[in-house]
Motif scaffolding. Structure first.
Motif, PDB file in Angstrom:
ATOM      1  N   LEU A   1     -11.457  56.555  52.088  1.00 54.67           N
ATOM      2  CA  LEU A   1      -9.458  56.484  52.347  1.00 54.67           C
ATOM      3  C   LEU A   1     -10.280  57.190  53.996  1.00 54.67           C
ATOM      4  CD1 LEU A   1      -7.180  56.284  52.375  1.00 54.67           C
ATOM      5  CD2 LEU A   1      -6.810  58.280  51.802  1.00 54.67           C
TER       6      LEU A   1
ATOM      7  N   GLU B   1       0.426  55.340  59.089  1.00 55.44           N
ATOM      8  CA  GLU B   1       1.413  56.127  58.513  1.00 55.44           C
ATOM      9  C   GLU B   1       1.682  55.864  56.765  1.00 55.44           C
ATOM     10  OE1 GLU B   1       4.128  55.122  61.394  1.00 55.44           O
ATOM     11  OE2 GLU B   1       3.818  56.279  62.963  1.00 55.44           O
ATOM     12  N   VAL B   2       1.809  54.419  57.189  1.00 49.74           N
ATOM     13  CA  VAL B   2       1.553  54.320  55.297  1.00 49.74           C
ATOM     14  C   VAL B   2       0.379  54.839  54.443  1.00 49.74           C
ATOM     15  CG1 VAL B   2       1.632  52.511  53.646  1.00 49.74           C
ATOM     16  CG2 VAL B   2       2.944  52.124  56.058  1.00 49.74           C
ATOM     17  N   ILE B   3      -0.118  54.634  54.749  1.00 47.65           N
ATOM     18  CA  ILE B   3      -1.536  56.393  53.985  1.00 47.65           C
ATOM     19  C   ILE B   3      -1.120  57.161  53.876  1.00 47.65           C
ATOM     20  CG2 ILE B   3      -3.634  56.359  53.603  1.00 47.65           C
ATOM     21  CD1 ILE B   3      -4.507  53.522  55.449  1.00 47.65           C
TER      22      ILE B   3
ATOM     23  N   GLY C   1       1.640  58.511  54.500  1.00 52.30           N
ATOM     24  CA  GLY C   1       3.323  58.984  53.266  1.00 52.30           C
ATOM     25  C   GLY C   1       2.436  58.626  51.650  1.00 52.30           C
ATOM     26  N   VAL C   2       1.686  58.063  51.287  1.00 53.20           N
ATOM     27  CA  VAL C   2       1.372  57.595  50.276  1.00 53.20           C
ATOM     28  C   VAL C   2       0.317  59.299  50.080  1.00 53.20           C
ATOM     29  CG1 VAL C   2      -0.220  56.645  48.898  1.00 53.20           C
ATOM     30  CG2 VAL C   2       0.847  55.007  49.666  1.00 53.20           C
ATOM     31  N   VAL C   3      -0.653  59.460  50.548  1.00 52.61           N
ATOM     32  CA  VAL C   3      -1.417  60.791  50.285  1.00 52.61           C
ATOM     33  C   VAL C   3      -0.310  62.144  50.315  1.00 52.61           C
ATOM     34  CG1 VAL C   3      -2.991  62.092  51.733  1.00 52.61           C
ATOM     35  CG2 VAL C   3      -3.663  60.225  51.724  1.00 52.61           C
TER      36      VAL C   3
ATOM     37  N   VAL D   1       2.357  61.847  48.899  1.00 54.35           N
ATOM     38  CA  VAL D   1       2.851  61.892  48.144  1.00 54.35           C
ATOM     39  C   VAL D   1       2.384  62.409  46.976  1.00 54.35           C
ATOM     40  CG1 VAL D   1       4.017  60.417  45.945  1.00 54.35           C
ATOM     41  CG2 VAL D   1       4.935  60.254  48.102  1.00 54.35           C
ATOM     42  N   GLY D   2       1.397  61.324  46.742  1.00 54.09           N
ATOM     43  CA  GLY D   2       0.224  61.720  46.107  1.00 54.09           C
ATOM     44  C   GLY D   2       0.388  63.089  45.245  1.00 54.09           C
TER      45      GLY D   2
END
Length: 199
Positions: free
Chosen positions: A44, A70-72, A74-76, A78-79
Motif C-alpha cells: 500500500l 485521499e480515498v486510500i 480514508g480507508v486506512v 477507518v480500518g
C-alpha cells in the motif's frame, strides 16, 4: 584450579512447542508471520508513493492521483479505528490473565483460579452468540473452553486476550492444533474448533 571450559553451557528448561522445538523456533515463526502480515502495508505504501510520483511527473493526472490517495488514506483511518475498537472493546471480561510455565492464572469478576498445563486435557475454540447484547444487538464472540481434570473454564472474549492464549497454548501444549485455532480466530461465523485433545 582449572579454568572454566567456555564450550560448556548450562542446561535450560525451555517451554515446548507443538513440534517439540524450542523458543528460537517460535521466534523465527513469529518473525515469518510478522513479515507476511506486513506485506499488504508495504504494498500500500509503494502504491501511494507511485501515485504521488505519477501526479508530479504528469501534471494532467495530478488531480486524479491526489483523489485516489485521499480515498486510500480514508480507508486506512477507518480500518485503524475498527482495529483499535477490536483491541480495546471488553464486553464481558476477564480482569487479568497471567501466563507462566506452570499454567494459567486468571482473575475474573466472579472467579479466581489456576489451570496447570499438566492437567489440561482439551481445548476448544468456540465462536457463538453473545450472552448479552450491546447497543447494536447480539453479536458473535470468541472464547476458549479449557478442560482440565474434572473441571472446565471459559476464557477469552477480548481479541487481544484470545491471541495471548493462542500463543500460550501453542508453546505449552505439544500437540496443539494451531491451524484449527487460527481458522477459528479469523472466522466471522459461529462454530467450534477442537485445538487440543480428542477430536
Amino acid at each position: 584450579m582449572s579454568a572454566p571450559d567456555p564450550t560448556r553451557t548450562s542446561k535450560l528448561v525451555l517451554p515446548r512447542i507443538e513440534s517439540g522445538g524450542c523458543v528460537g523456533n517460535r521466534r523465527r515463526s513469529q518473525a515469518t508471520e510478522i513479515t507476511k502480515r506486513d506485506i499488504p502495508g508495504i504494498a500500500l505504501g509503494l502504491l501511494v508513493a507511485a501515485l504521488l510520483i505519477i501526479g508530479k511527473a504528469w501534471p494532467e493526472y495530478e488531480k486524479l492521483t491526489t483523489t485516489v490517495v485521499e480515498v486510500i488514506a480514508g480507508v486506512v483511518i477507518v480500518g485503524l479505528v475498527v482495529y483499535l475498537g477490536m483491541v480495546f472493546y471488553d464486553p464481558v471480561s476477564v480482569d487479568r490473565i497471567e501466563i507462566s510455565r506452570r499454567g494459567i492464572a486468571y482473575t475474573t469478576r466472579s472467579d479466581v483460579g489456576f489451570i496447570p498445563w499438566a492437567d489440561v486435557t482439551r481445548v476448544v475454540l468456540i465462536r457463538g452468540k453473545s450472552a448479552f447484547p450491546d447497543t447494536s444487538g447480539y453479536y458473535n464472540e470468541t472464547q476458549w473452553l479449557i478442560q482440565f481434570g474434572n473441571k472446565s473454564k471459559l476464557l477469552g472474549y477480548r481479541w487481544r486476550l484470545n491471541w495471548k492464549l493462542y500463543w500460550a497454548f501453542r508453546i505449552n501444549l505439544r500437540s496443539f492444533d494451531r491451524r484449527s485455532a487460527r481458522a477459528g480466530l479469523h472466522s466471522w461465523r459461529q462454530g467450534r474448533w477442537i485445538c487440543f485433545g480428542e477430536k
